[in-house]
Design an enzyme around this catalytic site. Structure first.
Site, PDB file in Angstrom:
ATOM      1  N   TYR A  80      -2.338  -0.964  10.152  1.00 45.33           N
ATOM      2  CA  TYR A  80      -2.301  -1.177   8.702  1.00 45.33           C
ATOM      3  C   TYR A  80      -1.028  -0.589   8.102  1.00 45.33           C
ATOM      4  CZ  TYR A  80      -4.062  -1.518   3.896  1.00 45.33           C
ATOM      5  OH  TYR A  80      -4.230  -1.828   2.572  1.00 45.33           O
ATOM      6  N   SER A 105       0.860  -1.189   0.000  1.00 44.90           N
ATOM      7  CA  SER A 105       0.000   0.000   0.000  1.00 44.90           C
ATOM      8  C   SER A 105       0.886   1.225   0.000  1.00 44.90           C
ATOM      9  CB  SER A 105      -0.886   0.008   1.253  1.00 44.90           C
ATOM     10  OG  SER A 105      -1.540   1.260   1.403  1.00 44.90           O
TER      11      SER A 105
END
Length: 253
Positions: A154, A141
């Site tokens: 995350y 990401s």
């Protein structure tokens, strides 16, 4: 780009980016192993690739279970003779700061996002060594490259995936195993609207991400799949150890 003789394993294959990756490889004629947890979604994904007349099978289990990872790789070798490409796409998100993140949030995020990548990669490398190489593409990401508020676990997990990618790339470069990461920003998938702390509509989430993206739109899963397909291709053999943002310019600023 041709992948017609390749055997491709995709985790998180039953939804979002993983499902788009499966379809992209299926269109090239690759043989596919779809890895997921939901049988109903898995069957739908399996049926959707039948139109490409490619060989495909579904394997259900938890990517954070190392014995399951070994089982998938071994089964793929037994059925198809090799593993050419591994795409680690499975993942979850928890939208919380550090004080808000529970022990379970932290553990589950790292189990799915990091341990799954590690276990499947470890098993795949062993198989790829026996057949002269291969390609691993990890779906990380852009928040693994830069921080973002409210995504502590995350961000940390995707940062771990980025550095694991680089470490593996260096370890296995001489074995002709390339290891790269794609780093999406906002993508129009179910994950984009999941796990918010308060109820939000799809339109609200999309608009929020559109407003914060220099290009003024969010990516499609098909765009992420296209980059993944390229990184696993013969044309990209000299590319290894990179983490490529695909986020409409978010990380450029």
């Amino acid at each position: 780009m041709t992948h017609s003789k390749k055997v491709v394993i995709v985790t998180g294959a039953t939804s979002g980016i993983g499902e788009a990756v499966v379809e992209a490889f299926a269109a090239t004629g690759a043989s596919l192993v779809l890895v997921g947890r939901d049988r109903e979604r898995g069957q739908r994904a399996l049926e959707s690739v039948q139109k490409f007349n490619c060989q495909a099978e579904l394997m259900l289990g938890d990517v954070a279970d190392s014995s399951f990872a070994d089982q998938v790789i071994n089964s793929s070798v037994e059925r198809f003779g090799k593993v050419s490409v591994l795409v680690n796409s499975a993942g979850i998100i928890r939208r919380r700061s550090v004080p808000e993140t529970t022990d379970d949030d932290w553990r589950q995020t790292f189990d799915a996002n990091v341990s799954g990548v590690f276990y499947f990669s470890r098993a795949a490398v062993k198989a790829m060594r026996k057949t002269g190489g291969g390609s691993i593409v990890n779906v990380a990401s852009n928040v693994g490259l830069v921080g973002r508020p409210g995504l502590a676990a995350y961000c940390a997990s995707k940062g771990a995936v980025v550095l694991l990618t680089k470490a593996m790339a260096l370890d296995h470069a001489k074995e002709q195993i390339s290891v790269n990461a794609v780093c999406p920003g906002a993508v129009d998938t179910p994950m984009l609207v999941s796990a918010h702390n308060k109820p939000v509509s799809i339109d609200e989430v999309l608009q929020m991400n559109i407003d914060s993206t220099p290009q003024g739109r969010v990516a499609t899963a098909k765009e992420i799949a296209g980059l993944t397909l390229y990184l696993a291709s013969e044309e990209a053999r000299h590319i290894t150890g990179v983490a490529i943002p695909i986020d409409g310019g978010v990380t450029a600023g």
